[in-house]
Design a protein around this motif. Sequence first.
Motif, short mmCIF file in Angstrom:
data_model
loop_
_atom_site.label_atom_id
_atom_site.label_comp_id
_atom_site.label_asym_id
_atom_site.label_seq_id
_atom_site.Cartn_x
_atom_site.Cartn_y
_atom_site.Cartn_z
N SER A 212 -24.37 -17.97 72.51
CA SER A 212 -23.75 -18.29 71.20
C SER A 212 -24.43 -18.22 69.88
O SER A 212 -23.96 -17.51 68.86
CB SER A 212 -23.04 -19.56 71.35
OG SER A 212 -23.98 -20.47 71.85
N LYS A 213 -25.62 -18.46 70.05
CA LYS A 213 -26.66 -18.51 68.68
C LYS A 213 -26.82 -16.83 68.36
O LYS A 213 -26.78 -16.63 67.11
CB LYS A 213 -27.86 -19.15 68.89
CG LYS A 213 -28.64 -19.55 67.90
CD LYS A 213 -29.82 -20.47 67.87
CE LYS A 213 -30.53 -20.45 66.29
NZ LYS A 213 -32.05 -20.74 66.77
N LYS A 219 -25.45 -10.23 67.17
CA LYS A 219 -26.10 -9.51 68.22
C LYS A 219 -25.40 -9.99 69.69
O LYS A 219 -24.41 -10.66 69.67
CB LYS A 219 -27.49 -10.44 68.48
CG LYS A 219 -28.11 -10.06 67.38
CD LYS A 219 -29.59 -10.97 67.66
CE LYS A 219 -30.67 -10.80 66.54
NZ LYS A 219 -31.76 -11.82 66.59
N LEU A 220 -25.71 -9.14 70.37
CA LEU A 220 -25.37 -9.17 71.90
C LEU A 220 -25.99 -10.16 72.68
O LEU A 220 -27.20 -10.40 72.40
CB LEU A 220 -25.42 -7.90 72.62
CG LEU A 220 -24.41 -6.72 72.41
CD1 LEU A 220 -24.77 -5.57 72.95
CD2 LEU A 220 -22.90 -6.85 72.79
N GLU A 225 -28.10 -6.99 76.12
CA GLU A 225 -29.26 -6.08 75.25
C GLU A 225 -30.16 -5.47 76.30
O GLU A 225 -30.52 -4.48 76.27
CB GLU A 225 -29.52 -6.94 74.45
CG GLU A 225 -30.42 -6.05 73.13
CD GLU A 225 -30.85 -6.88 71.99
OE1 GLU A 225 -30.14 -7.20 71.13
OE2 GLU A 225 -32.08 -7.09 72.01
N GLU A 226 -30.77 -6.36 77.04
CA GLU A 226 -31.78 -5.99 77.99
C GLU A 226 -31.28 -4.73 78.89
O GLU A 226 -32.00 -4.04 79.27
CB GLU A 226 -32.31 -7.16 78.78
CG GLU A 226 -33.63 -6.76 79.81
CD GLU A 226 -34.83 -6.63 78.90
OE1 GLU A 226 -34.91 -7.20 77.98
OE2 GLU A 226 -35.78 -5.57 79.54
N PHE A 235 -20.20 -6.69 77.04
CA PHE A 235 -19.75 -7.84 76.51
C PHE A 235 -18.67 -7.53 75.50
O PHE A 235 -18.95 -6.80 74.71
CB PHE A 235 -20.95 -8.72 76.32
CG PHE A 235 -20.76 -10.16 75.85
CD1 PHE A 235 -20.77 -10.94 76.60
CD2 PHE A 235 -20.60 -10.32 74.41
CE1 PHE A 235 -20.50 -12.38 76.25
CE2 PHE A 235 -20.31 -11.46 74.07
CZ PHE A 235 -20.24 -12.60 75.21
N GLY A 236 -17.77 -8.52 75.32
CA GLY A 236 -16.92 -8.41 74.26
C GLY A 236 -15.64 -9.30 74.69
O GLY A 236 -15.46 -10.07 75.33
N ASP A 237 -14.55 -8.98 73.61
CA ASP A 237 -13.32 -9.64 73.71
C ASP A 237 -12.44 -9.23 74.70
O ASP A 237 -11.98 -7.81 74.68
CB ASP A 237 -12.63 -9.52 72.32
CG ASP A 237 -11.44 -10.40 72.15
OD1 ASP A 237 -11.09 -11.16 73.19
OD2 ASP A 237 -10.64 -10.45 71.01
#
Length: 271
Positions: A212-213, A219-220, A225-226, A235-237
Motif C-alpha cells: 500500500s505504501k 508504483k506497482l 514489478e519483479e 495488478f489493478g482495479d
Amino acid sequence: MKKDRRDFLKLAGCAAVAGVGSSTAFHSLLRGEAEAAGLRRAGTKKEKTGVRLGMVIDIQKFLDDQDLARRCIRVCHQIHNVPEFGNPKDEIKWLWTDRFEHVFVKDTHYRQAQHLQGMPVLTLCNHCDNPPCVRACPTKATFKKADGIVGMDYHRCIGCRFCMAACPYGARSFNWRDPRGMDEHGRSFIRELNPDYPARTMGVVEKCNFCSKRLAQGKLPACVEEAAGAEAMFFGDLNDPNSEVSRVLREKFTIQRRPSLGTYPSVFYII
Ligand code: SF4
Ligand code: SF4
C-alpha cells in the motif's frame, strides 16, 4: 406460499416440461433466486462499488522461471523488513510458496491433474472482499480499506491471534520473537533494514498489505514489478473493465483459493 415464489416454481416446472432450453432457463432463474437470498457468485459482488484492487498470478510463468518466486519473495520481504528467524516454527510470511494441492485444497474425491501436484505456487494474503479476519479482530487492528486492501495497524494489534484463527489461508504470521533482535551469532533477524518501513515488535500479527505504501507513490506492488518481465503477475482495479487485471481475467481462465468459503479472494491464478 407467496405468489412470486409460486410463480417461480410454476415457471421452472414449465421449462422442465418444455425440454428445449429448459436447463438454461431454470439455472438463470435459480441464480436470480440465489442472489435474492443474498448469495453471491465467487469472486464478484452483486453490485460493484468503487475500486477493488486485485492481483492475477500466472502459475505457468513461475514454472518457466523457477527462480522468479524466490526473487519476488526476497524483494517483498526486504522492503517490508520481514525478519528471518531461521526456523519454520517462527517463520514470518508475507509472500511464500506452497504445493499446489495445499494451496488449492481438493473439495472433490476425484483425482486432480497429476502434472499440477507438487507444483510450487506463490501465495499471499488474498485481500478478501469478505474478510473473516476483519470480523474476528476485536480491536480493529485488521481493517478493510475503501480500495479493498485488508490492512494492519500494528499499534492496535494486541496479539490475540483471533484473526489468524479466522483466516482460512494461513496468510498471517505471529511474531513470537522480537524481529528487531539478533540470533545467537549476533546476526540481525532483519537482514537489510529498510529505514523507510516500520519493523514490527514481538507479539504482533503481520501479513502482506498489497504494498500500500508503494501504491500511494504510484508504483506497482514490488512482487508484481519483479515479475513484470515475465508477465507473470498483474495488478489493478478489478472493478475497472479497462484495467489490465480485468483484461487478463476476461481473456484467461483463472481460479481462486477456496471460493466455496465465500471470502471472495482478490487474488486469482491462471493455471
Ligand atoms: S487471506 Fe486471510 S488474512 Fe487475507 S484478507 Fe483473507 S482472511 Fe484476511
Ligand atoms: S503485494 Fe507487496 S506486500 Fe504483498 S506480497 Fe507483493 S510485494 Fe509483498
